[in-house]
Design a protein around this motif. Structure first.
Motif, PDB file in Angstrom:
ATOM      1  N   GLY A  24      55.443 -78.672  88.827  1.00 21.78           N
ATOM      2  CA  GLY A  24      55.748 -79.812  87.964  1.00 21.78           C
ATOM      3  C   GLY A  24      54.778 -80.955  88.190  1.00 21.78           C
ATOM      4  N   PHE A  25      54.400 -81.170  89.443  1.00 20.91           N
ATOM      5  CA  PHE A  25      53.434 -82.226  89.741  1.00 20.91           C
ATOM      6  C   PHE A  25      52.071 -81.903  89.157  1.00 20.91           C
ATOM      7  N   GLN A  49      46.071 -96.884  82.168  1.00 25.63           N
ATOM      8  CA  GLN A  49      47.434 -97.349  82.435  1.00 25.63           C
ATOM      9  C   GLN A  49      48.472 -96.391  81.839  1.00 25.63           C
ATOM     10  N   LEU A  50      48.250 -95.967  80.595  1.00 20.06           N
ATOM     11  CA  LEU A  50      49.186 -95.038  79.972  1.00 20.06           C
ATOM     12  C   LEU A  50      49.216 -93.704  80.699  1.00 20.06           C
ATOM     13  N   ALA A  56      54.965 -89.908  85.993  1.00 21.58           N
ATOM     14  CA  ALA A  56      56.327 -89.834  86.540  1.00 21.58           C
ATOM     15  C   ALA A  56      57.350 -89.257  85.555  1.00 21.58           C
ATOM     16  N   PRO A  57      57.393 -89.686  84.280  1.00 23.11           N
ATOM     17  CA  PRO A  57      58.392 -89.098  83.381  1.00 23.11           C
ATOM     18  C   PRO A  57      58.191 -87.602  83.128  1.00 23.11           C
ATOM     19  N   VAL A  58      56.929 -87.177  83.070  1.00 26.48           N
ATOM     20  CA  VAL A  58      56.679 -85.742  82.861  1.00 26.48           C
ATOM     21  C   VAL A  58      57.127 -84.956  84.085  1.00 26.48           C
ATOM     22  N   TRP A  59      56.792 -85.441  85.266  1.00 24.25           N
ATOM     23  CA  TRP A  59      57.166 -84.735  86.491  1.00 24.25           C
ATOM     24  C   TRP A  59      58.683 -84.677  86.639  1.00 24.25           C
ATOM     25  N   ILE A  60      59.353 -85.784  86.404  1.00 20.12           N
ATOM     26  CA  ILE A  60      60.820 -85.803  86.536  1.00 20.12           C
ATOM     27  C   ILE A  60      61.466 -84.937  85.459  1.00 20.12           C
ATOM     28  N   GLY A  65      64.336 -80.095  84.242  1.00 22.39           N
ATOM     29  CA  GLY A  65      64.489 -78.964  83.334  1.00 22.39           C
ATOM     30  C   GLY A  65      64.310 -77.609  83.983  1.00 22.39           C
ATOM     31  N   VAL A  66      63.790 -77.581  85.203  1.00 27.30           N
ATOM     32  CA  VAL A  66      63.518 -76.311  85.863  1.00 27.30           C
ATOM     33  C   VAL A  66      64.812 -75.540  86.167  1.00 27.30           C
TER      34      VAL A  66
END
Length: 96
Positions: A24-25, A49-50, A56-60, A65-66
């Motif tokens: 995920g990371f 910046q974006l 963080a939101p993608v990783w979380i 979801g895993v």
């Protein structure tokens, strides 16, 4: 009267958790880099910046979801394929 046995909720949770943390990371890093590559029209400071705040939101999201996968092996395979795809898109895109 005997109660029916429920299916185990946390089946193979260690494999799924490790897949979400590690793959995920790397998937979040790849998505962030892909965003920087595709958003070339934005100013450099806005892109960086974006990209930083996208990580963080993608990783979380991936880590949360895993647990919808049926097994840890399936989570590793799907997330590995997603990582491969995310990191191959810029490589293939440079050649075309």
């Amino acid at each position: 009267m005997a109660r029916p046995q429920a299916a185990p909720i946390a089946r193979d949770w260690l494999g799924k958790t490790l897949a979400g943390i590690l793959l995920g990371f790397t998937l979040a890093l790849g998505c962030s880099a892909l965003f920087v590559w595709l958003a070339a029209s934005l100013p450099q400071s806005a892109r960086s910046q974006l990209a930083m705040w996208l990580l963080a939101p993608v990783w979380i999201g991936v880590l949360g979801g895993v647990f919808f996968f049926h097994s840890g092996k399936q989570a590793w395979l799907w997330l590995g394929a997603a990582n491969l795809l995310v990191f191959l898109i810029p490589i293939v895109g440079r050649h075309f």
